[in-house]
Design an enzyme around this catalytic site. Structure first.
Site, PDB file in Angstrom:
ATOM      1  N   CYS A  89       0.839  -1.046   0.007  1.00 35.63           N
ATOM      2  CA  CYS A  89       0.148   0.049  -0.276  1.00 35.63           C
ATOM      3  C   CYS A  89       0.596   0.857   0.332  1.00 35.63           C
ATOM      4  O   CYS A  89       1.742   1.310   1.139  1.00 35.63           O
ATOM      5  CB  CYS A  89      -0.760   0.224   1.673  1.00 35.63           C
ATOM      6  SG  CYS A  89      -1.697   1.483   1.687  1.00 35.63           S
ATOM      7  N   CYS A 140      -0.749   2.942  -6.660  1.00 34.83           N
ATOM      8  CA  CYS A 140      -1.638   2.834  -6.152  1.00 34.83           C
ATOM      9  C   CYS A 140      -2.027   1.636  -6.065  1.00 34.83           C
ATOM     10  O   CYS A 140      -2.014   1.440  -7.255  1.00 34.83           O
ATOM     11  CB  CYS A 140      -2.592   3.539  -5.749  1.00 34.83           C
ATOM     12  SG  CYS A 140      -4.409   2.655  -4.634  1.00 34.83           S
TER      13      CYS A 140
END
Ligand code: DGL
Length: 292
Positions: free
Chosen positions: A92, A207
């Protein structure tokens, strides 16, 4: 002196067979880390995997920095106690660009983070016009701005903090496709033409959710660009730290344990998508987010 423990086995292969199988925990706010899990599993198909999603706190991109640091430390402490991984991949960008120093300070387990692939983007661009597509949180990070200053001084960099894309990627995986107009609107700011005619030729997928939508992005892009997904580089980093696999090839069916902190989105179609990615068994340990 060399001792052959098995007829025909080399010393090296015997040594590797005796090496314990590592447990790798891949962590994200939601389902984006599945794109990293796949690459890591290809590199180390012999490992045992836990895919941990802090879905009770999804999306991380909207959390304040202080809330996010506290949250990841609390959830990670629990995950380490329950699963005792040999290595954690923080799959992440929103968390890695902020929380890695605190994680490394608090826990002895090695952490591999995913950060915006600015450096490879500068190597791939010809026009020197590149875009970083990320969550609003990642775009705001001091770490992201330092990366750009360090590696992309010679480039024009457009930062796009997409408010809805991570949620859109989750919806697609749950069998609820997003219409073209909504997706096109999110990626439109990535495509820039400068006064001198140069235009964006590389977009960083900063992302881990976004590679789930890559085929849609390619179809909707106003002109072709190179999309950079950092997941293969993360997998290489994991094998640097843990060593190469003792067994190949990759078996997509090999079971991965899914650990969720909320579980409210675990519909039938989503469970089916997870099963196709090896996440066959799912455990939900409720950890509600308390926002101060
Ligand atoms: N997958 C996460 C990332 O790489 C973020 C999604 C979110 O929770 O906002 O940044």
């Amino acid at each position: 002196m060399r001792i052959d423990l098995m007829a025909g086995a080399t010393t090296a292969s015997v040594a590797r067979d005796l090496t314990p199988v590592p447990t790798i925990l891949v962590f994200d706010s939601g389902l984006g880390g599945l794109t990293v899990l796949e690459q890591v599993r290809r590199a180390r198909p012999d490992a045992t995997y836990v895919y941990a999603a802090d879905d009770a706190a999804f999306p991380y991109g909207r959390l304040s920095e202080a809330t996010l640091v506290d949250r990841v430390l609390v959830v990670m402490e629990r995950l380490l106690a329950v699963h005792a991984p040999d290595l954690v991949v923080v799959a992440c960008n929103t968390a890695s660009t902020l929380v890695l120093p605190a994680l490394r300070q608090r826990f002895a387990t090695p952490f591999v983070g995913v950060v915006p692939p600015i450096k490879p983007a500068t190597e791939a661009t010809r026009s020197r016009v590149i875009t970083l597509l990320a969550t609003p949180g990642t775009v705001a990070r001091a770490y992201t701005h330092e990366l750009i200053e360090t590696y992309a001084g010679a480039c024009d960099v457009t930062l796009v903090g997409a408010p809805n894309l991570a949620g859109f990627a989750e919806a697609e995986l749950a069998g609820l496709p997003i219409d073209d107009a909504a997706l096109a609107a999110e990626i439109a700011p990535c495509f820039v033409t400068l006064d001198d005619g140069r235009r964006t030729d590389v977009v960083c997928l900063a992302c881990t959710h976004y590679p789930l939508l890559l085929a849609r992005f390619q179809a909707l892009a106003p002109w072709p660009v190179t999309w950079i997904d950092p997941a293969p580089a993360i997998a290489r980093r994991v094998t640097q730290l843990l060593g190469p696999a003792s067994r190949l090839p990759f078996d997509r069916e090999a079971p991965v344990l899914g650990a969720f902190t909320g579980g409210s989105g675990l519909t039938g179609p989503l469970r089916h998508s997870l099963a196709l990615r090896g996440v066959l068994e799912i455990a939900v340990e409720s950890m509600p987010l308390s926002l101060q």
